[in-house]
Design an enzyme around this catalytic site. Structure first.
Site, mmCIF file in Angstrom:
data_model
loop_
_atom_site.group_PDB
_atom_site.id
_atom_site.type_symbol
_atom_site.label_atom_id
_atom_site.label_comp_id
_atom_site.label_asym_id
_atom_site.label_seq_id
_atom_site.Cartn_x
_atom_site.Cartn_y
_atom_site.Cartn_z
ATOM 1 N N GLU A 116 0.822 -1.215 0.000
ATOM 2 C CA GLU A 116 0.000 0.000 0.000
ATOM 3 C C GLU A 116 0.859 1.269 0.000
ATOM 4 O O GLU A 116 0.369 2.347 0.340
ATOM 5 C CB GLU A 116 -0.943 0.013 1.212
ATOM 6 C CG GLU A 116 -1.887 -1.166 1.322
ATOM 7 C CD GLU A 116 -2.937 -1.258 0.215
ATOM 8 O OE1 GLU A 116 -2.932 -0.405 -0.703
ATOM 9 O OE2 GLU A 116 -3.734 -2.203 0.264
ATOM 10 N N HIS A 139 -2.875 2.403 8.381
ATOM 11 C CA HIS A 139 -3.973 1.633 7.788
ATOM 12 C C HIS A 139 -4.165 0.358 8.596
ATOM 13 O O HIS A 139 -3.192 -0.282 9.010
ATOM 14 C CB HIS A 139 -3.640 1.292 6.335
ATOM 15 C CG HIS A 139 -4.518 0.247 5.738
ATOM 16 N ND1 HIS A 139 -5.872 0.407 5.574
ATOM 17 C CD2 HIS A 139 -4.234 -1.001 5.252
ATOM 18 C CE1 HIS A 139 -6.385 -0.680 5.017
ATOM 19 N NE2 HIS A 139 -5.417 -1.554 4.822
ATOM 20 N N HIS A 141 -7.479 -2.903 9.839
ATOM 21 C CA HIS A 141 -8.748 -3.575 9.534
ATOM 22 C C HIS A 141 -9.558 -3.794 10.814
ATOM 23 O O HIS A 141 -9.821 -4.951 11.179
ATOM 24 C CB HIS A 141 -8.481 -4.937 8.884
ATOM 25 C CG HIS A 141 -7.571 -4.924 7.691
ATOM 26 N ND1 HIS A 141 -6.864 -6.033 7.285
ATOM 27 C CD2 HIS A 141 -7.272 -3.949 6.798
ATOM 28 C CE1 HIS A 141 -6.156 -5.751 6.191
ATOM 29 N NE2 HIS A 141 -6.377 -4.482 5.882
ATOM 30 N N GLU A 169 -18.246 11.916 21.958
ATOM 31 C CA GLU A 169 -16.857 12.246 21.638
ATOM 32 C C GLU A 169 -16.570 12.278 20.132
ATOM 33 O O GLU A 169 -15.579 12.875 19.699
ATOM 34 C CB GLU A 169 -15.914 11.222 22.282
ATOM 35 C CG GLU A 169 -15.597 11.492 23.722
ATOM 36 C CD GLU A 169 -14.841 12.794 23.921
ATOM 37 O OE1 GLU A 169 -13.713 12.902 23.433
ATOM 38 O OE2 GLU A 169 -15.393 13.708 24.544
ATOM 39 N N HIS A 210 -12.967 -3.270 3.491
ATOM 40 C CA HIS A 210 -11.519 -3.484 3.639
ATOM 41 C C HIS A 210 -10.993 -2.961 4.976
ATOM 42 O O HIS A 210 -10.465 -3.739 5.764
ATOM 43 C CB HIS A 210 -10.758 -2.841 2.466
ATOM 44 C CG HIS A 210 -9.289 -3.129 2.495
ATOM 45 N ND1 HIS A 210 -8.582 -3.550 1.398
ATOM 46 C CD2 HIS A 210 -8.388 -3.051 3.505
ATOM 47 C CE1 HIS A 210 -7.316 -3.747 1.743
ATOM 48 N NE2 HIS A 210 -7.170 -3.441 3.015
HETATM 49 O O1 2HA Z 1 -0.708 -4.967 3.989
HETATM 50 O O2 2HA Z 1 -3.659 -4.368 4.742
HETATM 51 O O3 2HA Z 1 -4.300 -3.453 2.388
HETATM 52 C C1 2HA Z 1 -1.890 -5.689 4.017
HETATM 53 C C2 2HA Z 1 -3.021 -4.784 3.815
HETATM 54 C C3 2HA Z 1 -3.349 -4.422 2.435
HETATM 55 ZN ZN ZN Z 2 -5.535 -3.540 4.253
#
Ligand code: 2HA
Ligand code: ZN
Length: 270
Positions: A116, A139, A141, A169, A210
């Protein structure tokens, strides 16, 4: 030259990735972090003239020429950073040509930066103009945020209103709301460009089905934004199967904004 393994930025990457792994935000190789470091500080730990190897970035990052980043590795697990940072992290500098990254340290097993990287570096460029103090792109998940994207209308206005109205909040922490992208193929320049475009207006961008991107001047700011969205998404989903009796009204949100002098996104309120 000081020992790189004692560098505060390395310690903070280790602590942050371990924390996020244990929160369940980063299963397997999920998630990635990039942090724009201060050249003088890195120079205390590394010989900046010693390029171990070069790696193509796959796009033109010349706006960041000379900038140094510590970045999580592709295919690497957040859970392993703490015990083996030199394999799971790398320190790169964007070369003069803008399309090459010079490896200064790390990726010891011959590895490379996160897939990414386009989304990260393009977002760094976008944030530099919105907020020159920005240093971190993060980033991950997280469960409830990701789950929300499967059951909620995915417009910026609708998602932001839900998150603002379920927990007081929320509007204080992210008064500009959250950016939203539809489902897209990850790891591409296209999703990088789309994310960076949103990062001009938002410090948070949700990728449908995602995960989420956050940014900030510090690790605490980037992580704090993401964990607040995650908490609000959790509060929403925990009550989603029950009749919703109470929610924060638009007038109440305006009152919070007045009390905390928030520069909030007014068009997201009725
Ligand atoms: O690196 O999260 O979006 C693994 C990820 C790809
Ligand atoms: Zn990811």
């Amino acid at each position: 030259m000081k020992d790189i393994f004692t560098a505060p930025f390395l310690e903070e990457m280790k602590r942050t990735t371990a924390n996020m792994y244990r929160l369940g935000y980063d299963e397997r190789n999920g998630g990635n972090i990039s942090w724009m470091l201060d050249e003088a500080e890195v120079g205390e730990y590394l010989d900046l003239t010693n390029v171990l190897r070069t790696i193509p970035t796959g796009f033109d990052a010349s706006a960041l020429t000379g900038k140094i980043f510590i970045v999580t590795g592709t295919g690497k697990y957040f859970k392993n950073v703490e015990t083996d940072p030199e394999t799971n992290l790398g320190i790169i500098r964007i070369a003069k040509d803008g399309v090459t990254a010079e490896l200064l340290w790390g990726y010891k097993d011959g590895g490379s930066f996160t897939s990414e990287l386009p989304a990260h570096l393009m977002s760094h460029i976008a944030r530099q103009s919105a907020d020159p103090g920005n240093r971190i792109i993060m980033h991950c998940h997280p469960d409830y945020t990701l789950s929300l994207t499967g059951v909620h209308e995915m417009t910026e206005r609708a998602v932001t209103r839900t998150l603002w109205k379920v927990m007081t909040e929320s509007i204080v922490v992210f008064p500009e709301g959250v950016g939203v992208l539809p489902w897209m193929v990850c790891g591409t320049n296209e999703i990088g460009e789309a994310t960076a475009e949103k990062m001009k207006d938002f410090r948070l961008v949700i990728w449908t089905l995602h995960g989420i991107y956050g940014c900030g001047k510090t690790m605490d700011e980037a992580f704090g934004l993401i964990e607040t969205v995650e908490k609000a998404a959790k509060m929403y989903l925990l009550g989603a199967a029950l009749p919703r009796i109470n929610e924060i009204t638009d007038d109440q949100l305006r009152a919070v904004a007045a009390r905390f002098n928030l520069n909030y996104r007014k068009e997201f309120l009725d």
